[in-house]
Design an enzyme around this catalytic site. Structure first.
Site, PDB file in Angstrom:
ATOM      1  N   ASN A 152      10.245   4.870   2.606  1.00  0.00           N
ATOM      2  CA  ASN A 152       9.948   3.713   3.568  1.00  0.00           C
ATOM      3  C   ASN A 152      11.377   2.948   4.008  1.00  0.00           C
ATOM      4  OD1 ASN A 152       7.070   3.643   4.423  1.00  0.00           O
ATOM      5  ND2 ASN A 152       6.970   3.366   2.029  1.00  0.00           N
ATOM      6  N   ARG A 164       1.035  -1.376   0.007  1.00  0.00           N
ATOM      7  CA  ARG A 164      -0.038  -0.063   0.118  1.00  0.00           C
ATOM      8  C   ARG A 164       0.814   1.132  -0.073  1.00  0.00           C
ATOM      9  NH1 ARG A 164      -0.640   4.545   2.338  1.00  0.00           N
ATOM     10  NH2 ARG A 164      -0.176   3.329   4.344  1.00  0.00           N
ATOM     11  N   ASP A 165       1.367   1.533   1.250  1.00  0.00           N
ATOM     12  CA  ASP A 165       2.285   2.718   1.342  1.00  0.00           C
ATOM     13  C   ASP A 165       3.661   2.779   0.133  1.00  0.00           C
ATOM     14  OD1 ASP A 165       3.924   4.630   4.122  1.00  0.00           O
ATOM     15  OD2 ASP A 165       3.541   5.024   1.965  1.00  0.00           O
ATOM     16  N   CYS A 221       9.723   9.213  -1.455  1.00  0.00           N
ATOM     17  CA  CYS A 221       8.887  10.386  -0.677  1.00  0.00           C
ATOM     18  C   CYS A 221       8.403  11.352  -1.717  1.00  0.00           C
ATOM     19  CB  CYS A 221       9.963  11.035   0.338  1.00  0.00           C
ATOM     20  SG  CYS A 221       9.599  12.512   1.075  1.00  0.00           S
TER      21      CYS A 221
END
Lengths: 370, 325
Positions: free
Chosen positions: B275, B41-42, B266
């Site tokens: 991450n 997801r992220d 980012c």
């Protein structure tokens, strides 16, 4: 990050980030001078903020409220030993011309770094990158207050180093028999004999000697290395006259637990003030390991600008911890280093362009955006 | 240039007496850590290249087989905002649901919640922030207004017996406001906890934090919310993620978010990383003797798979060191 569309690019207040997150702020080295501010403006990431930027930044730097968190038990001052020109370049494939090396070191000298390892007086047959050791040593500008140690594997190298103007030397031992044999073709005991000759001659001439212990947290040949062995070798180097022992996680396999166990053992025999850590970032563990060392009172840390130098034991892997990323952490912790992060980033940018590689420093990647 | 020795004004703490506390803090590390894998997801959400539904499903299945116990599968947001997550329902329906593994999904609002439940979700995550400006720019309302929205979701989730995880963004700094006070983070976290979130993940959204600031923030939050209900979600934009995570572990946090291969850049700094890589986190935890349940080898395979699909190099140092060129 929730439903932030990836279309949202640059944030709106980088200048606030700079002011408040201190990675750019080094009020120890003084407020940014106009030359630095203009370079900031030229950086891509600050283009949206050109108008009025210099005024607001200069004003705000002067009024930075140093509200950082002092983690309990940490040393107040950390000395950074910059090994980029030696350990870093030594492991880079591209041979760097002598004049570039000299320019690189001269730039590093102006960042506030107080120790810069310049070159290595080894045979050019073994380390071609360091073939120009004499020219580099003679060619650099030796700034007052900055020390320029050089590696000397044996007496012959030592004498050449002194003839070239060296005023500080380093010797390289290992806590692993196999590594010692493969690296310098002799046992640990034999190597200690050689180093003793060098260190004694150095002391005789009032030249300080630093000792390195490789494989302090693991060996590419033997695997696990006991803390006791590291202590034994460190103690040998210390008692023969090395003023400082740098404990190196040569292949970067260490983690905070193994760092702690190793340091606990070494600290029983060698005073804290004589110890340094040299962490490689091959498995991304360097800063966590360094934090652990700081928590144990260590206040000397080796690093290489831009994280120069791959790991010769794992192709494609990274090597040294990047000086920029280290300084960022130390600044955030409120620890005094005397080093201007911004100037280090510039030196890193210079050498990366010269070597035609992208920086290994995350701070540099985030700042000099692609 | 001579080394600077100018003394700086700093808060005085009893340094000597506290040294013992800091060294023994290693002895108080948790015996086990739950890793919340946010790669699908992220991670993917912030990757430029759109990945097909079968690839997403395969990634999640591989992560399940690697032993992770929580894998955030997708996000029920409008594809207009996050095109990568347009196939949310298909992904959730298509993945193998291993026993003992939970597959939370992100939901921005009640509509998303309902769609998620219809697609079989048993756990959802909601996203708040400790910054007013970030909240305004992100979801176009104030923090207070966002709580009202979340309250509706939490009530609905409670009725449907669905667990809710709360995320607080910008806990160590905001790309718009800059500094964020620990007290604000504590306030937002407490609100989430009291509304019914079983766990709150504290995110250093732009990766600016350093260990001291992490400690200050957690100290404030832990006065309001029990450590067992907290997680940290560190970004590695400035290379600080693992050091910050270590500090959190020393403070008693035992849940850590990470992303396989360090997926996801980012969005606030072009070219920067995002991450913390799960492989690098697992490497550290294993080295510390902390149980994670994760098979590093299988995890590396999952990372390798998704990087090939995305046509990008891994951001994990462990993966870089172990792969042969």
């Amino acid at each position: 990050m929730g439903n932030v569309p990836s279309a949202v690019k640059h944030c709106l207040s980088y200048q606030q980030l700079l002011r408040e997150h201190l990675w750019i702020g080094d009020s120890v080295a003084g407020a940014l001078d106009p030359a630095q501010i203009s370079v900031l403006i030229n950086l891509h990431c600050f283009q949206p903020y050109v108008s009025g930027f210099s005024v607001s930044l200069a004003g705000s730097v002067a009024s930075i409220h140093w509200e950082t968190s002092q983690l309990s038990g940490l040393p107040e001052f950390v000395k950074i030993v910059e090994v980029g020109p030696r350990d870093g370049l030594q492991n880079e494939k591209v041979i760097v011309p002598t004049d570039i090396k000299i320019e690189f070191i001269n730039r590093l000298s102006q960042t506030g770094l107080s120790v810069i390892e310049v070159t290595s007086f080894v045979s050019s047959r073994w380390v071609p990158q360091m073939a120009d050791h004499t020219e580099v040593m003679k060619g650099i500008h030796q700034y007052p207050g900055v020390r320029y140690p050089v590696l000397t594997p044996n007496l012959q190298g030592f004498h050449r180093a002194v003839a070239a103007g060296a005023t500080e030397i380093s010797v390289f031992g290992a806590a692993s028999e196999s590594f010692s044999k493969k690296n310098i073709n002799c046992s640990i005991e034999e190597s200690m004999g050689k180093f003793e000759e060098v260190v004694k001659s150095a002391r005789h001439m009032n030249i300080p000697a630093r000792g390195y212990v490789s494989c302090a947290l693991g060996c590419p040949y033997e695997g696990i290395i006991t803390p006791q062995k590291v202590t034994e070798v460190s103690k040998r180097l210390y008692s023969m006259g090395c003023y400082e022992i740098s404990l190196g996680d040569t292949i970067g396999v260490g983690t905070p637990g193994s760092m702690k166990r190793m340091l606990e053992s070494v600290m029983k025999e060698i005073p804290l003030g004589a110890l340094a850590v040299h962490c490689h970032d091959t498995y991304g563990q360097a800063l966590a390991n360094i934090l652990t060392a700081l928590q144990m009172g260590i206040n000397v840390v080796d690093s290489a600008v831009s994280g120069l130098g791959g790991c010769p034991y794992a192709k494609g892997a990274s090597g040294n911890v990047a000086t920029e990323d280290l300084i960022y952490m130390l600044n955030g912790l409120g620890l005094n280093t005397g080093v201007n992060l911004y100037k280090v980033m510039e030196a890193g940018d210079f050498i990366c362009k010269a070597v035609n590689k992208t920086t290994n420093s995350k701070v540099a990647q985030a700042s000099f955006n692609a | 240039m001579a080394a600077m020795t100018k003394a700086l004004p700093r808060r005085l703490v009893g340094l000597a007496s506290l040294r013992a506390v800091s060294t023994s803090s290693m002895d108080t590390l948790p015996k086990q850590v739950k890793i919340v894998e946010v790669g699908p997801r992220d991670g993917l959400q912030n990757e430029k290249n759109i990945v097909s539904t079968p690839v997403k499903i395969k990634l999640i299945d591989m992560l399940s087989e690697a032993g992770l116990s929580v894998i955030e599968a997708t996000s029920f947001v409008s594809p207009k905002w996050v095109p990568q997550m347009a196939d949310h329902a298909e992904v959730l329906k298509g993945i193998q649901k291993f026993p003992g593994i939970t597959y939370p999904v992100l939901i921005p609002n009640l509509k998303g919640f309902e769609a998620a439940v219809a697609a079989g979700a048993k756990e959802v995550s909601i996203f708040g922030a400790a910054s007013e400006l970030f909240t305004k720019k992100n979801i176009n309302c104030s923090i207070e207004e966002s709580f009202q929205r979340f309250d509706a979701i939490l009530k609905a989730a409670q009725s449907a017996n669905i667990s809710v995880r709360g995320y607080v963004s910008c806990v160590l700094g905001c790309p718009y406001e800059g500094k964020i006070s620990p007290a604000k983070v504590a306030e937002v976290t407490k609100k989430f906890y009291s509304m019914g979130c079983y766990e709150i993940s504290l995110g250093d959204t732009i990766g600016v934090g350093t260990p001291g600031i992490m400690k200050d923030m957690l100290s404030a939050v832990m006065q309001e919310v029990p450590p067992a209900a907290l997680a940290v979600h560190c970004h590695d934009t400035y290379g600080q993620a693992l050091a910050n995570t270590l500090m959190a572990l020393q403070m008693g946090v035992s849940v850590v978010d990470s992303s396989v291969a360090g997926l996801g850049g980012c969005p606030y700094a072009q070219g920067a990383s995002g991450n913390l890589a799960t492989e690098d986190l697992v490497y550290m935890l294993e080295g510390l003797g902390i149980h994670t349940g994760v098979n590093l080898q299988k995890l590396l395979e999952a990372g390798n798979f998704i990087c090939q699909a995305l046509n990008r190099k891994t951001s994990s140092k462990v993966a870089q060191a172990t792969c042969k060129l």
